[in-house]
Motif scaffolding. Structure first.
Motif, PDB file in Angstrom:
ATOM      1  N   ALA A  15      -9.349  15.035 -17.934  1.00 19.83           N
ATOM      2  CA  ALA A  15     -10.218  14.469 -18.972  1.00 19.83           C
ATOM      3  C   ALA A  15      -9.429  13.905 -20.144  1.00 19.83           C
ATOM      4  O   ALA A  15      -8.366  14.405 -20.515  1.00 19.83           O
ATOM      5  CB  ALA A  15     -11.192  15.538 -19.466  1.00 19.83           C
ATOM      6  N   SER A  16      -9.995  12.840 -20.744  1.00 18.14           N
ATOM      7  CA  SER A  16      -9.425  12.225 -21.937  1.00 18.14           C
ATOM      8  C   SER A  16     -10.544  11.985 -22.939  1.00 18.14           C
ATOM      9  O   SER A  16     -11.414  11.139 -22.694  1.00 18.14           O
ATOM     10  CB  SER A  16      -8.752  10.897 -21.589  1.00 18.14           C
ATOM     11  N   ASP A  18     -10.602  10.388 -25.719  1.00 17.36           N
ATOM     12  CA  ASP A  18     -10.633   8.998 -26.186  1.00 17.36           C
ATOM     13  C   ASP A  18     -11.297   8.096 -25.157  1.00 17.36           C
ATOM     14  O   ASP A  18     -12.119   7.235 -25.506  1.00 17.36           O
ATOM     15  CB  ASP A  18      -9.212   8.504 -26.471  1.00 17.36           C
ATOM     16  N   THR A  19     -10.927   8.283 -23.894  1.00 16.32           N
ATOM     17  CA  THR A  19     -11.551   7.490 -22.833  1.00 16.32           C
ATOM     18  C   THR A  19     -13.038   7.829 -22.722  1.00 16.32           C
ATOM     19  O   THR A  19     -13.867   6.942 -22.496  1.00 16.32           O
ATOM     20  CB  THR A  19     -10.846   7.744 -21.486  1.00 16.32           C
ATOM     21  N   ALA A  20     -13.381   9.090 -22.896  1.00 15.83           N
ATOM     22  CA  ALA A  20     -14.788   9.508 -22.834  1.00 15.83           C
ATOM     23  C   ALA A  20     -15.613   8.775 -23.886  1.00 15.83           C
ATOM     24  O   ALA A  20     -16.733   8.314 -23.609  1.00 15.83           O
ATOM     25  CB  ALA A  20     -14.898  11.008 -23.013  1.00 15.83           C
ATOM     26  N   ASN A  21     -15.083   8.647 -25.085  1.00 19.07           N
ATOM     27  CA  ASN A  21     -15.811   7.944 -26.147  1.00 19.07           C
ATOM     28  C   ASN A  21     -16.040   6.482 -25.789  1.00 19.07           C
ATOM     29  O   ASN A  21     -17.122   5.927 -26.031  1.00 19.07           O
ATOM     30  CB  ASN A  21     -15.034   8.044 -27.466  1.00 19.07           C
ATOM     31  N   LEU A  23     -16.184   5.219 -22.699  1.00 27.33           N
ATOM     32  CA  LEU A  23     -17.118   5.153 -21.576  1.00 27.33           C
ATOM     33  C   LEU A  23     -18.541   5.437 -22.027  1.00 27.33           C
ATOM     34  O   LEU A  23     -19.497   4.824 -21.528  1.00 27.33           O
ATOM     35  CB  LEU A  23     -16.690   6.137 -20.484  1.00 27.33           C
ATOM     36  N   GLN A  24     -18.719   6.339 -22.954  1.00 30.03           N
ATOM     37  CA  GLN A  24     -20.071   6.647 -23.412  1.00 30.03           C
ATOM     38  C   GLN A  24     -20.703   5.453 -24.132  1.00 30.03           C
ATOM     39  O   GLN A  24     -21.910   5.235 -24.040  1.00 30.03           O
ATOM     40  CB  GLN A  24     -20.065   7.900 -24.289  1.00 30.03           C
ATOM     41  N   PHE A  40     -19.547  12.264 -20.636  1.00 31.85           N
ATOM     42  CA  PHE A  40     -18.373  11.790 -19.906  1.00 31.85           C
ATOM     43  C   PHE A  40     -17.175  12.678 -20.196  1.00 31.85           C
ATOM     44  O   PHE A  40     -16.986  13.148 -21.324  1.00 31.85           O
ATOM     45  CB  PHE A  40     -18.045  10.346 -20.296  1.00 31.85           C
ATOM     46  N   GLY A  42     -14.122  11.359 -19.377  1.00 24.80           N
ATOM     47  CA  GLY A  42     -13.108  10.366 -19.716  1.00 24.80           C
ATOM     48  C   GLY A  42     -12.074  10.210 -18.617  1.00 24.80           C
ATOM     49  O   GLY A  42     -10.873  10.349 -18.864  1.00 24.80           O
ATOM     50  N   LYS A  44     -10.988   7.593 -15.376  1.00 24.85           N
ATOM     51  CA  LYS A  44     -11.209   6.293 -14.756  1.00 24.85           C
ATOM     52  C   LYS A  44     -11.263   6.417 -13.233  1.00 24.85           C
ATOM     53  O   LYS A  44     -10.920   7.455 -12.656  1.00 24.85           O
ATOM     54  CB  LYS A  44     -10.136   5.310 -15.206  1.00 24.85           C
ATOM     55  N   GLU A  73     -18.576  11.846 -14.504  1.00 30.35           N
ATOM     56  CA  GLU A  73     -17.486  11.728 -13.539  1.00 30.35           C
ATOM     57  C   GLU A  73     -17.594  12.743 -12.409  1.00 30.35           C
ATOM     58  O   GLU A  73     -17.150  12.474 -11.287  1.00 30.35           O
ATOM     59  CB  GLU A  73     -16.125  11.882 -14.236  1.00 30.35           C
TER      60      GLU A  73
END
Length: 238
Positions: A15-16, A18-21, A23-24, A40, A42, A44, A73
């Motif tokens: 999980a990340s 920053d990536t979750a934010n 994606l949301q 999410f 986060g 890919k 995910e």
């Protein structure tokens, strides 16, 4: 630790925040949006696909547990596992996988989840079976069931069987959701890649009711002059 919990732990390790934010926001999870409330981790797609290959032995109970997760995910990962399971299963297990899918549509609740899986499970399963379930789903109050009905027909399109695609696209002409306008246009474009005359016959019959987004998607590969005629509604219908 059971199999689903072990997989969940591995996913959480990837999980990340920053990536979750990102994606949301991308998947419209805010109040009143189509993905409202989705959570999410986060992660890919490439890492999910790589991890799925390591779990080809996942059984349906494991897949079902992940498919009911609150995390996007984990549900996506479950669908990747289900696609793998279906591809190598015997007929009885294929039916069980298909039944799990149709019994879990409340969890297949965003466009990426539908698009990655519907052709490979629903479309494939119905290749040599009655397809009335697609018409039923096309009438559903659930946006995601309607999208499954439309996108599942991509499997038939790939075999140059356009009947169900065109019929369901016709059923959805008055659908008000932009995600359905995009799905209809996408499937019509896929028909046109293989037989533009069949697509034009459909368009000339239905284009006055076809949402503009659907039309733009459908004619994306047309000659520019013809595309402009459709967009400006300046051609004559025979």
């Amino acid at each position: 630790m059971n199999k689903a919990k072990a997989i969940s732990a591995r996913l959480h390790a990837l999980a990340s925040p920053d990536t979750a934010n990102i994606l949301q926001r991308f998947f419209k999870t805010g109040p009143g949006q189509y993905g409202e409330g989705d959570l999410f981790l986060g992660i890919k797609i490439p890492p999910l696909r790589a991890l799925a290959k390591q779990h080809r032995d996942a059984d349906l109970a494991t897949i079902a547990a992940l498919l009911s997760s609150k995390y996007h995910e984990e549900r996506l990962f479950a669908l990747l596992l289900l696609m793998q399971f279906y591809a190598t299963a015997d007929e009885a297990c294929k039916q069980a996988a298909y039944d799990l899918y149709l019994g879990s549509t409340q969890h297949i609740n965003n466009w990426d989840l539908v698009d990655i899986s519907a052709p490979h499970i629903v479309g494939k399963h119905l290749e040599d079976r009655p397809r009335k379930v697609l018409q039923r789903m096309a009438k559903s109050e659930s946006l995601w069931e309607r999208r499954i009905a439309m996108v599942a027909t991509l499997h038939f399109i790939r075999g140059k069987d356009f009947t169900d695609t065109l019929h369901i696209a016709g059923m959805l002409l008055d659908d008000r959701h932009d995600l359905m306008h995009k799905a209809v246009g996408w499937m019509l474009r896929e028909v046109g890649k293989r037989d533009q005359k069949i697509l034009e016959t459909f368009l000339q019959r239905h284009y006055p009711r076809l949402p503009r987004t659907s039309l733009r998607y459908a004619i994306e590969r047309f000659d520019p002059a013809l595309r402009e005629q459709y967009l400006k509604r300046t051609f004559s219908i025979a």
